[in-house]
Write a protein that holds these residues in place. Structure first.
Motif, PDB file in Angstrom:
ATOM      1  N   UNK A   6       0.851  -1.187   0.000  1.00 35.85           N
ATOM      2  CA  UNK A   6       0.000   0.000   0.000  1.00 35.85           C
ATOM      3  C   UNK A   6       0.884   1.233   0.000  1.00 35.85           C
ATOM      4  N   UNK A   7       0.252   2.386  -0.286  1.00 36.84           N
ATOM      5  CA  UNK A   7       0.976   3.645  -0.192  1.00 36.84           C
ATOM      6  C   UNK A   7       1.351   4.280  -1.511  1.00 36.84           C
ATOM      7  N   UNK A   8       1.107   3.595  -2.610  1.00 36.32           N
ATOM      8  CA  UNK A   8       1.414   4.191  -3.899  1.00 36.32           C
ATOM      9  C   UNK A   8       0.448   5.304  -4.249  1.00 36.32           C
ATOM     10  N   UNK A   9       0.755   6.012  -5.349  1.00 36.73           N
ATOM     11  CA  UNK A   9      -0.128   7.088  -5.784  1.00 36.73           C
ATOM     12  C   UNK A   9       0.576   8.042  -6.709  1.00 36.73           C
ATOM     13  N   UNK A  21       4.469  -2.770   3.090  1.00 36.60           N
ATOM     14  CA  UNK A  21       4.209  -4.135   2.622  1.00 36.60           C
ATOM     15  C   UNK A  21       4.024  -5.009   3.856  1.00 36.60           C
ATOM     16  N   UNK A  22       2.805  -5.470   4.055  1.00 37.95           N
ATOM     17  CA  UNK A  22       2.472  -6.284   5.217  1.00 37.95           C
ATOM     18  C   UNK A  22       2.465  -7.766   4.852  1.00 37.95           C
ATOM     19  N   UNK A  23       3.049  -8.577   5.712  1.00 37.05           N
ATOM     20  CA  UNK A  23       3.167 -10.011   5.467  1.00 37.05           C
ATOM     21  C   UNK A  23       2.146 -10.787   6.297  1.00 37.05           C
ATOM     22  N   UNK A  24       1.586 -11.815   5.673  1.00 39.11           N
ATOM     23  CA  UNK A  24       0.605 -12.658   6.339  1.00 39.11           C
ATOM     24  C   UNK A  24       0.901 -14.116   6.023  1.00 39.11           C
ATOM     25  N   UNK A  25       0.833 -14.960   7.035  1.00 41.95           N
ATOM     26  CA  UNK A  25       0.879 -16.393   6.816  1.00 41.95           C
ATOM     27  C   UNK A  25       2.237 -17.049   6.833  1.00 41.95           C
ATOM     28  N   UNK A  26       3.294 -16.303   7.175  1.00 40.76           N
ATOM     29  CA  UNK A  26       4.611 -16.922   7.300  1.00 40.76           C
ATOM     30  C   UNK A  26       5.423 -16.137   8.328  1.00 40.76           C
ATOM     31  N   UNK A  77       6.053  -6.048   8.770  1.00 43.46           N
ATOM     32  CA  UNK A  77       5.897  -5.058   7.709  1.00 43.46           C
ATOM     33  C   UNK A  77       7.259  -4.504   7.293  1.00 43.46           C
ATOM     34  N   UNK A  78       7.412  -4.283   5.992  1.00 42.26           N
ATOM     35  CA  UNK A  78       8.582  -3.609   5.455  1.00 42.26           C
ATOM     36  C   UNK A  78       8.112  -2.324   4.781  1.00 42.26           C
ATOM     37  N   UNK A  79       8.955  -1.295   4.858  1.00 42.51           N
ATOM     38  CA  UNK A  79       8.596   0.024   4.344  1.00 42.51           C
ATOM     39  C   UNK A  79       9.633   0.494   3.318  1.00 42.51           C
ATOM     40  N   UNK A  80       9.206   1.399   2.472  1.00 44.85           N
ATOM     41  CA  UNK A  80      10.121   2.106   1.581  1.00 44.85           C
ATOM     42  C   UNK A  80       9.750   3.583   1.608  1.00 44.85           C
ATOM     43  N   UNK A  81      10.593   4.367   2.255  1.00 46.95           N
ATOM     44  CA  UNK A  81      10.408   5.829   2.284  1.00 46.95           C
ATOM     45  C   UNK A  81      11.098   6.407   1.059  1.00 46.95           C
ATOM     46  N   UNK A 108       5.975 -12.692  -3.402  1.00 53.12           N
ATOM     47  CA  UNK A 108       5.860 -11.381  -4.027  1.00 53.12           C
ATOM     48  C   UNK A 108       4.521 -10.745  -3.676  1.00 53.12           C
ATOM     49  N   UNK A 109       4.545  -9.431  -3.554  1.00 53.69           N
ATOM     50  CA  UNK A 109       3.309  -8.689  -3.446  1.00 53.69           C
ATOM     51  C   UNK A 109       2.694  -8.459  -4.809  1.00 53.69           C
ATOM     52  N   UNK A 110       1.524  -7.839  -4.813  1.00 52.55           N
ATOM     53  CA  UNK A 110       0.780  -7.642  -6.058  1.00 52.55           C
ATOM     54  C   UNK A 110       1.221  -6.382  -6.804  1.00 52.55           C
ATOM     55  N   UNK A 111       1.982  -5.538  -6.154  1.00 48.39           N
ATOM     56  CA  UNK A 111       2.469  -4.315  -6.795  1.00 48.39           C
ATOM     57  C   UNK A 111       1.605  -3.116  -6.468  1.00 48.39           C
ATOM     58  N   UNK A 112       2.248  -1.954  -6.389  1.00 47.71           N
ATOM     59  CA  UNK A 112       1.539  -0.699  -6.186  1.00 47.71           C
ATOM     60  C   UNK A 112       2.127   0.351  -7.124  1.00 47.71           C
TER      61      UNK A 112
END
Length: 118
Positions: A6-9, A21-26, A77-81, A108-112
């Protein structure tokens, strides 16, 4: 198992964005994390990476001094400032998590979408 970005725009040149980028299930803390990006007509490229414990980071030359990768293992969660954004930063940004030992375990995430334009 899922990575959710999340956070794109849309942002003007010189502006800032923070991707999450939030991680679930591992077990996120056992995974090295990276951000990649892919612009139209170009190959996916590594932007920034951080080891599972957060001790080592690596950046593409094109973003050094402007982007900062960080992670919060308590929040999985991992971030990119991203600061001082340029039009050439426009791309779809993807997060990746790869086990620090068993490298075949990779998600991999789905991309933003990030668009830098006036």
């Amino acid at each position: 198992v899922q990575l959710v970005e999340s956070g794109g725009g849309l942002v003007q040149p010189g502006g800032s964005l923070r991707l999450s980028c939030a991680a679930f299930g591992f077990t996120f803390s056992n995974y090295d994390t990276s951000w990649y990006r892919q612009a139209p007509g170009k190959e996916r490229e590594l932007v920034a990476a951080m080891t599972s414990a957060g001790g080592i980071t690596n950046y593409a030359d094109s973003v050094k001094g402007r982007f900062t990768i960080s992670r919060d293992n308590a929040k999985d969660t991992v971030y990119l400032q991203m600061n001082s954004l340029k039009p050439e930063d426009t791309a779809v940004y993807y997060c990746n998590a790869q086990h620090y030992i068993w490298r075949r375990s990779s998600y991999w995430g789905q991309g933003t979408q990030v668009t830098v334009s006036s």
